[in-house]
Design an enzyme around this catalytic site. Structure first.
Site, short mmCIF file in Angstrom:
data_model
loop_
_atom_site.label_atom_id
_atom_site.label_comp_id
_atom_site.label_asym_id
_atom_site.label_seq_id
_atom_site.Cartn_x
_atom_site.Cartn_y
_atom_site.Cartn_z
N SER A 63 57.03 -1.30 37.42
CA SER A 63 57.66 -2.35 36.66
C SER A 63 59.11 -2.30 36.51
CB SER A 63 56.92 -2.95 35.27
OG SER A 63 55.65 -3.49 35.49
N ASP A 306 59.85 1.20 31.99
CA ASP A 306 58.77 2.20 32.53
C ASP A 306 58.07 1.36 33.61
OD1 ASP A 306 59.43 3.91 30.45
OD2 ASP A 306 58.01 3.24 29.30
#
Length: 462
Positions: A63, A306
């Site tokens: 992501s 993250d």
């Protein structure tokens, strides 16, 4: 540690033992301080092959890709092609959701900041063609609205699929072509790939997951999710040093390595401006910008993201005020523990940042009346049932559905204990931490409307 050479020595000496301690098969890390980069790697890329990880190995960034998608969007803003605050339908007339009024009003800004409010975990595989993203957006007509656009934060993968489609439509090119032309090339990336057909040309990591019997992580039978979710994080691979070139561009007010303006200084700054405050989650930051998670740490502001794919995890943290950034990629095990120790050393020494302690349950948690929390909550990827037994203990049973069930997530039952206010903590660690569960909203009868773990799962029954 007082200089970069000492940091390199520490990384090369400590990383192998960290991986062994936390069952991480392989990892690569890079740290940039005012443009000077040191990197290190250890372990192996796959237990099936035994190929060693190097600093030039590619890992999936997951992501963190959303920051790249957001940057592609902001380039369109710079060119005057896109206005963040008009309805998405100006650019995608075909955009549909189950809630017609929401679909007609949602803006690009709300997509970027995860405040659009519709169900966010839609991972349908629509094939490997250049039309994969367009086909997925066409399937959103039956996606429900969780809350009114702009009302609150709920991490929304599907929103970034829509953003990727906006890029394709306004550029008249595939998402992969846009990534390469507008980011890979001007950033002078040498070890980056838009998917398996490019990644195979490099030394590339394989994710590792725990099997049903627990034990050591084993190579995942699936390398990546579908191409339709490329703007979300299913495809992008690179080495840590190349991710830090992207980070450096953002720290340098949008300037690339050749001094050219890849993103305007105004847009680079706008991406770091808070758009929405987060619930008390303890790990995702205090607020969210236009793509970036924003952390208010002792010593200064830190931004980042993250990434998690099938058995791979990536971390990016940027200290804009100190011109320091760090990227760590791991392919299994408990990567959070590895990241925490490395980030504590590097950011503390070179940016004066003190990382906060992750939340942990009290030694003797006080009793909690869970009547506000008890009930069933649901999303496309999981059913969650919260109950309280005769002894007053609170239990959360989560049953994976959809793509999460397909990739091997298993049902779990965890005990929740008091943390603060309407936020509870698992008694035992999950994913290397005690993941806060915030119960927010009101269903009109005094019960929480959502259980929030970054994503808001809506109540579906008492």
């Amino acid at each position: 540690m007082t200089n970069m050479n000492e940091l390199r020595t520490w990384l090369e000496g400590r990383l192998p033992s960290l991986l062994a301690e936390h069952q991480v098969p392989g990892a690569a890390v890079a740290v940039s301080v005012r443009g000077e980069v040191v990197d290190a790697a250890a372990g192996i890329l796959s237990k099936n092959t035994g190929v060693e990880a190097t600093v030039d190995s590619l890992f999936q960034v997951g992501s963190i890709t959303k920051l790249w998608t957001a940057t592609l969007i902001m380039q369109l803003v710079d060119e005057g092609t896109l206005d963040l605050d008009v309805p998405v339908r100006r650019y995608l007339p075909e955009f549909r959701l189950m809630d017609e009024s929401a679909a007609a009003s949602i803006t690009t800004r709300q997509l970027l900041s995860h405040t659009a409010g519709f169900e966010g975990d839609i991972f349908t595989d629509t094939g490997q063609g250049d039309d994969a993203i367009a086909k997925l957006v066409d399937l959103f007509a039956d996606v429900p609205q969780l809350f009114a656009p702009g009302e609150m934060f709920s991490y929304n993968n599907a929103g970034y699929v829509v953003l990727g489609r906006i890029v394709e439509v306004l550029r008249g090119k595939s998402y992969d072509e846009c990534m390469r032309e507008y980011l890979f090339t001007p950033l002078q990336l040498t070890h980056a790939a838009n998917g398996p057909y490019e990644a195979i040309l490099y030394r590339t990591a394989v994710g590792h997951i725990l099997n049903e019997d627990g034990g050591e992580p084993e190579p995942s039978p699936i390398w990546a999710l579908s191409r339709s979710t490329a703007p979300v994080g299913s495809m992008l691979n690179m080495r840590p040093r190349d991710l830090l070139k992207f980070a450096q561009m953002h720290m340098d007010a949008g300037r690339g390595p050749a001094g050219q303006q890849i993103l305007s200084a105004k847009s680079a700054a706008a991406m770091l401006e808070p758009q929405v405050k987060l619930p008390d989650l303890g790990w995702m930051g205090e607020s969210w910008g236009l793509g970036f998670s924003l952390f208010d740490y002792d010593g200064g502001t830190v931004v980042g993201h993250d990434g998690g794919t099938i058995g791979q995890t990536a971390f990016l943290r940027i200290c804009p005020e100190k011109d320091v950034s760090i990227a760590l990629f791991c392919n299994g095990g408990d990567p959070l523990a590895v990241f925490t120790e490395i980030a504590k050393h590097a950011l503390g020494e070179f940016a004066g940042i003190t990382l906060p302690q992750l939340p942990v349950p009290a030694g003797s948690p006080p009793p909690v009346d869970a009547s506000r929390y008890v009930g069933e909550y649901s999303s496309r990827v999981a059913s969650v049932v919260v109950s309280q037994d005769a002894e007053g203990r609170i239990w959360l049973e989560r049953t994976p559905m959809g793509v999460y069930a397909e990739v091997g997530d298993r049902p779990e039952k965890i005990e929740l204990v008091a943390m603060d206010g309407d936020t509870l903590l698992p008694a035992q660690k999950q994913f290397g931490m005690h993941l806060p569960h915030a119960f927010v909203g009101d269903d009109g009868q005094g019960r929480a409307l959502f259980v929030h773990t970054g994503r808001a799962d809506r109540r579906v029954s008492p």
